[in-house]
Design a protein around this motif. Structure first.
Motif, PDB file in Angstrom:
ATOM      1  N   SER B 291       0.873  -1.206  -0.122  1.00  0.00           N
ATOM      2  CA  SER B 291      -0.082  -0.070   0.034  1.00  0.00           C
ATOM      3  C   SER B 291       0.995   1.162   0.038  1.00  0.00           C
ATOM      4  N   ASP B 292       0.624   2.361  -0.734  1.00  0.00           N
ATOM      5  CA  ASP B 292       1.272   3.562  -0.596  1.00  0.00           C
ATOM      6  C   ASP B 292       0.769   4.415   0.789  1.00  0.00           C
ATOM      7  N   LYS B 293      -0.369   3.852   1.347  1.00  0.00           N
ATOM      8  CA  LYS B 293      -0.522   4.486   2.616  1.00  0.00           C
ATOM      9  C   LYS B 293      -0.241   3.422   3.654  1.00  0.00           C
ATOM     10  N   PRO B 294       0.699   3.139   3.993  1.00  0.00           N
ATOM     11  CA  PRO B 294       0.805   1.592   4.805  1.00  0.00           C
ATOM     12  C   PRO B 294       0.526   2.031   6.354  1.00  0.00           C
ATOM     13  N   ASP B 295      -0.104   1.229   7.183  1.00  0.00           N
ATOM     14  CA  ASP B 295      -0.656   1.117   8.312  1.00  0.00           C
ATOM     15  C   ASP B 295       0.996   0.182   9.079  1.00  0.00           C
ATOM     16  N   THR B 296       1.590   0.798   9.715  1.00  0.00           N
ATOM     17  CA  THR B 296       2.832   0.395  10.319  1.00  0.00           C
ATOM     18  C   THR B 296       2.659  -0.061  11.788  1.00  0.00           C
ATOM     19  N   ARG B 297       1.538  -0.133  12.426  1.00  0.00           N
ATOM     20  CA  ARG B 297       1.558  -0.505  13.556  1.00  0.00           C
ATOM     21  C   ARG B 297       1.563  -1.821  13.939  1.00  0.00           C
ATOM     22  N   PHE B 298       1.376  -2.672  12.843  1.00  0.00           N
ATOM     23  CA  PHE B 298       1.893  -4.156  13.038  1.00  0.00           C
ATOM     24  C   PHE B 298       2.419  -4.746  11.973  1.00  0.00           C
ATOM     25  N   LEU B 424      -4.441  -6.678  16.673  1.00  0.00           N
ATOM     26  CA  LEU B 424      -3.035  -6.361  16.735  1.00  0.00           C
ATOM     27  C   LEU B 424      -2.675  -4.931  16.925  1.00  0.00           C
ATOM     28  N   ILE B 425      -3.584  -4.066  16.711  1.00  0.00           N
ATOM     29  CA  ILE B 425      -3.808  -2.620  16.936  1.00  0.00           C
ATOM     30  C   ILE B 425      -3.806  -2.038  18.242  1.00  0.00           C
ATOM     31  N   GLU B 426      -2.769  -1.340  18.525  1.00  0.00           N
ATOM     32  CA  GLU B 426      -2.951  -0.748  20.012  1.00  0.00           C
ATOM     33  C   GLU B 426      -4.037   0.427  19.805  1.00  0.00           C
ATOM     34  N   ASP B 427      -5.027   0.385  20.793  1.00  0.00           N
ATOM     35  CA  ASP B 427      -5.775   1.630  20.820  1.00  0.00           C
ATOM     36  C   ASP B 427      -5.076   3.005  20.967  1.00  0.00           C
ATOM     37  N   ASN B 428      -5.568   4.094  20.348  1.00  0.00           N
ATOM     38  CA  ASN B 428      -5.125   5.414  20.541  1.00  0.00           C
ATOM     39  C   ASN B 428      -3.618   5.541  20.381  1.00  0.00           C
ATOM     40  N   SER B 429      -3.149   4.813  19.384  1.00  0.00           N
ATOM     41  CA  SER B 429      -1.890   5.008  18.778  1.00  0.00           C
ATOM     42  C   SER B 429      -2.029   5.538  17.560  1.00  0.00           C
ATOM     43  N   TYR B 430      -0.955   6.603  17.321  1.00  0.00           N
ATOM     44  CA  TYR B 430      -0.720   7.362  16.231  1.00  0.00           C
ATOM     45  C   TYR B 430       0.336   7.029  15.333  1.00  0.00           C
ATOM     46  N   ASP B 431       0.254   6.516  14.356  1.00  0.00           N
ATOM     47  CA  ASP B 431       1.480   5.996  13.352  1.00  0.00           C
ATOM     48  C   ASP B 431       1.609   6.982  12.106  1.00  0.00           C
TER      49      ASP B 431
END
Lengths: 593, 593
Positions: B291-298, B424-431
């Motif tokens: 993805s060109d908008k990657p979610d890297t929280r996991f 796998l995604i932490e709440d209230n995390s801002y990546d």
């Protein structure tokens, strides 16, 4: 091919390079204002948004840089690195005139063709050319300054209302066409064949809804639209400072807005505005100044002569008095300044306001020459002169018309015209006041019925509530306008929050219940679920900025304005579009016959 | 008939009446939240935009006031004057729960019908009803809070950019239809039969003109428009934080905007954002995250297996590899959590992204069950498992497709889907991160040609400048997107400021010189008179607010949104208009066939 910045970074804006930078290496960037060659020396004035600084080049020091400098012409875009040094011959007219930058690294980032006009404040270029090349016109210091000030005024408005508990809420631009939508811009949508959005003439209904929604204090700097041939200083799209408050009456809205006026005048112009501002009732404003936006920086007030002339045999006055009035202005000591010839010009002037003529008495030291006194009885002349406080040296100017509106319009305009002509207005003076207690209705000649002077949601004055249906003509509105130097800065009203009163209002306006429901249905329904008392105001931002900066036209304070016929000269729009686009919108154009 | 305020003024907002007010006389105003009757006592919860306070009434003390109180129902609008006293039984759940106001003057300013739904945060009301009665929906604390936060975020943006030397300049809403104007809203004008304005999809060209005009740093919170069927979370009108800077390269734009992100997160959420933010090149983002908008929280990163399978005899993989690739995700320890049945659901999931299937190996403690290993050679299986770092307990999920786009899309979506499903995604995390070095062009399947990935004014990377015409596919752009939790917050680019380079760009895009001149003529001409290097960025404000507040939809952060089909349910627009209006605009509607 242009040079690259390649990582070179600006360290200073041009105007910030001063004596305290002498000896430092600085990097500046901007447009070439002009070049001067002096034998083996060359100088470039470099301009950015802050001002101008001189770049110096020396043939002997670095031939390559010198040669490059001498190829530069006006409007080339440069970045230059060099050492700041004190000038040998200083320029006291320039804030940076004590120094210059001796350049050792010059980048020509963009060359420029000779522009169609010189980028300078003292320009005689016609406005059409300036607007066609607006991006060049905006480079002029004067235009830069205007838009910076506009930004500061806008920011000040947001800061002030924010500090006072207002929340900025964006209301839609794509809305429903309103019943008074004769001047609505319509917008077809490919998703809904045969249906249209409209662009808002103001966010009036939405801002009232924010009050029903309990936001208590709303503000928005809102774009508004009106599809009409433009009057002198109107734009098809314009900007409003728009606000609304709950649980308030007239005084509350006035108080918070006077605070804004005081704040913005201090912040932007360092002018102290004394509060509270004066308030003049609409009727007094008309009677004394012939205008609901009176300029009270000078006298030349109107005097009503109607009662003195009640039985006159002079047919012009008698005829006027049947339905209208006879009113006059005394130009004190004006006989010296206004020759017969000039008075003739004033006659022509008032005719543009539909007056049939302008009667006068010019009373010099020697004698009174009058166009009308001979038609009056001796008693009438004596009474009239006494009422006008006339004495040798004065000029009395009289308008008589069967329409009071014409009398007010023409004399109201005449007194401003005279004040300007006779130099009665002090420069840089700010005459701020409120006009209050407007009539609730005005007669719409076109439609042949009474219409709301503000809009159909304006509340009637408490003392007139009982006669809304029985005597609408004499009802006053809880409406107020803020006037600066004879121009309307803004206006507003307390709104009706009682569904029963709103029904009466629609009735007074000649709407049947069905019509009202059809046209305002969702708003009428909204009021059924609890509506706080509320009221508000809107300022014309373009005009506010124009008046604060003393500019002659709102086009001078709008970055990309449209001209009189609502078109934009730079991009040439509106324009014809691809027929495919219309097909997709399910519309066709029709030839104008 | 409703009571009047008659000069009574609010002294406190509801939530401000606390223990320190005990003994004081206060006046509050608002909407009735609910009423409780307790024999000769009655209580009203009064709600304003700040919160709730309890009003108390006692039959014995004032019968008239008591009786009036007991007629009040939910959403009645009241003003109440009374004395603050400590409560006998306190309510710890309410900030004002220690006190109540014992009322001696109660004004019912507006009665209310029973609303179509209760005004409360825990609502199950369907969104359609909420939008139809938006003015009631907005009374809910949750919606009030969202719009207050939106105001604060917007204000923070203006404050930050102002402090950093940006000037807000209003650009027109009525502009010229652009060549990429397939989704332009068009606006006919009665002044110009047969011609149309368009509403801006963004102020792109105007903001570039402000740079040519020398304003150096521009910003605007700008309304933009797009006439299309709405995707899940799009609005036909939306708001951008729009900005542009002169004499800058990529790093400069990124730096000032990282500053904004840090400022707004601290100010609004009290979250510390560490700078500089990470940067990922487009190609790396695609390869690792699909993805060109990657979610890297996991994790769950993609692994390319193509090289290992170059000579495979398995036709599905071999076929994919001719033009595409085979890539996989290892769900570490996923065998426990993903049953065969659930894997079947994942197969259906990737099909919605056009993948033809999802191959898998589910390796429990006992054995590896695989849908594809049997078609591979032993060496291939070994190599693949080693590359995937596979061990007992894992699930390997493989997509093979002749289109790389399909492989990336489906696996990119799958990993987010799995992260959500597996918690796998932490709440209230801002990546937060930047994606940089986008390709300059992308192939437009519809038009059968290369199109600008950003827009035709985007600059090519310095190192690719030479191959703009010879090898456009491998050119990178000076373009960057800001990503938050896998969503695009904003993006921008450095623009071309060299007319020669701009001509090449148009050529690469397949425009003839005449086409370029016809469509962008005035802008191309503008660049001839000196153009500073410049670049900028735009944020989707609606989405920024939505993500910062953790709302599921942008409709939750827009006061008066439109629904999926671009209509507004409250006012019922777009709507049919008076044929007279169309006549005056010289247009006719055409039946949709």
């Amino acid at each position: 091919m242009a040079d690259k910045m390649n990582g070179l970074k600006r360290t200073h804006y041009c105007n910030d390079v001063r004596m305290d930078c002498v000896g430092q290496t600085v990097v500046v960037a901007g447009f070439v204002q002009k070049r001067r060659d002096l034998g083996n020396l060359a100088f470039l004035d470099l301009r950015d948004r802050t001002g101008i600084v001189q770049l110096a080049f020396d043939d002997a020091s670095d031939r390559t840089v010198f040669d490059k400098a001498t190829t530069c012409r006006a409007e080339f875009v440069l970045m230059a690195k060099g050492t700041v040094r004190e000038r040998e011959s200083k320029n006291p007219d320039l804030p940076t005139g004590d120094i210059e930058i001796f350049v050792d690294d010059l980048r020509v980032l963009s060359e420029a063709e000779v522009p169609p006009f010189e980028i300078t404040d003292n320009t005689n270029v016609n406005e059409e050319l300036r607007l066609k090349y607006r991006y060049l016109d905006l480079r002029r210091g004067e235009m830069q300054q205007s838009l910076f000030m506009r930004h500061k005024i806008t920011k000040a408005a947001r800061d002030y209302y924010d500090e006072n508990g207002f929340i900025e809420i964006e209301t839609p631009i794509l809305i429903k066409s309103s019943p008074e939508g004769a001047r609505d811009y319509l917008v077809p949508s490919r998703v809904h064949p045969g249906k249209f959005f409209a662009l808002p003439q103001s966010p009036q209904q939405y801002k009232q809804l924010t009050m029903l929604a309990g936001f208590d204090r709303y503000m928005q700097i809102a774009r508004c639209f009106r599809d009409e041939d433009l009057r002198a200083d109107r734009q098809p799209e314009f900007t409003q400072i728009d606000l609304e408050m709950s649980f308030v009456d007239v005084d509350d809205v006035i108080e918070v807005n006077e605070g804004f006026v005081q704040y913005v005048f201090k912040k932007i112009l360092d002018v102290d505005v004394q509060l509270p501002l004066r308030r003049i009732r609409y009727e007094e404003a008309m009677n004394r100044f012939g205008s609901d936006k009176p300029d009270t920086r000078f006298g030349l007030e109107l005097t009503d002569l109607s009662d003195l002339l009640r039985n006159t045999e002079f047919k012009v006055f008698a005829g006027a008095l049947e339905t209208g009035s006879v009113r006059a202005i005394n130009v004190k000591g004006g006989a010296d300044k206004l020759s017969r010839k000039e008075i003739d010009k004033l006659v022509e002037f008032v005719k543009t306001y539909k007056a049939k003529g302008l009667a006068y008495t010019r009373w010099t030291a020697d004698k009174a020459t009058s166009s009308f006194e001979k038609f009056l009885s001796e008693e009438e002349v004596t009474a009239l002169r006494a009422r006008m406080n006339a004495e040798p040296g004065d000029v009395i100017l009289v308008v008589a018309d069967p329409s009071n509106a014409v009398v007010f319009d023409s004399l109201g305009a005449l007194r401003c015209h005279l004040a300007d002509k006779l130099g009665l207005i002090e420069d840089n003076s700010y005459d701020l006041l409120w006009v209050t207690d407007f009539p609730l209705f005005e007669y719409d000649e076109e439609e042949g019925r009474y219409a709301a002077k503000h809009h159909p949601f304006t509340a009637v004055a408490d003392e007139d509530a009982d006669k809304l249906l029985s005597d609408p003509v004499h009802c006053h509105a809880k409406a107020y306008d803020l006037i600066l130097n004879g121009c309307e800065l803004g206006g507003g009203s307390i709104r009706i929050n009682d569904p029963e009163m709103q029904s009466k209002m629609f009735k007074a306006l000649g709407f049947t219940e069905e019509q009202a429901q059809e046209q305002f249905g969702f708003l009428i329904n909204a009021f059924k679920y609890g509506a706080p008392p509320h009221g508000g105001m809107a300022y014309g931002l373009d005009r506010l900025v124009m008046l604060m900066l003393g500019k002659p036209s709102i086009r001078d304070v709008i970055a990309f304005p449209k001209v009189q016929n609502a078109s934009e000269l730079m991009t040439q729009c509106p324009a014809e579009v691809d027929p495919k686009q219309l097909e997709e919108l399910f519309i066709e154009t029709v030839e104008k016959k």
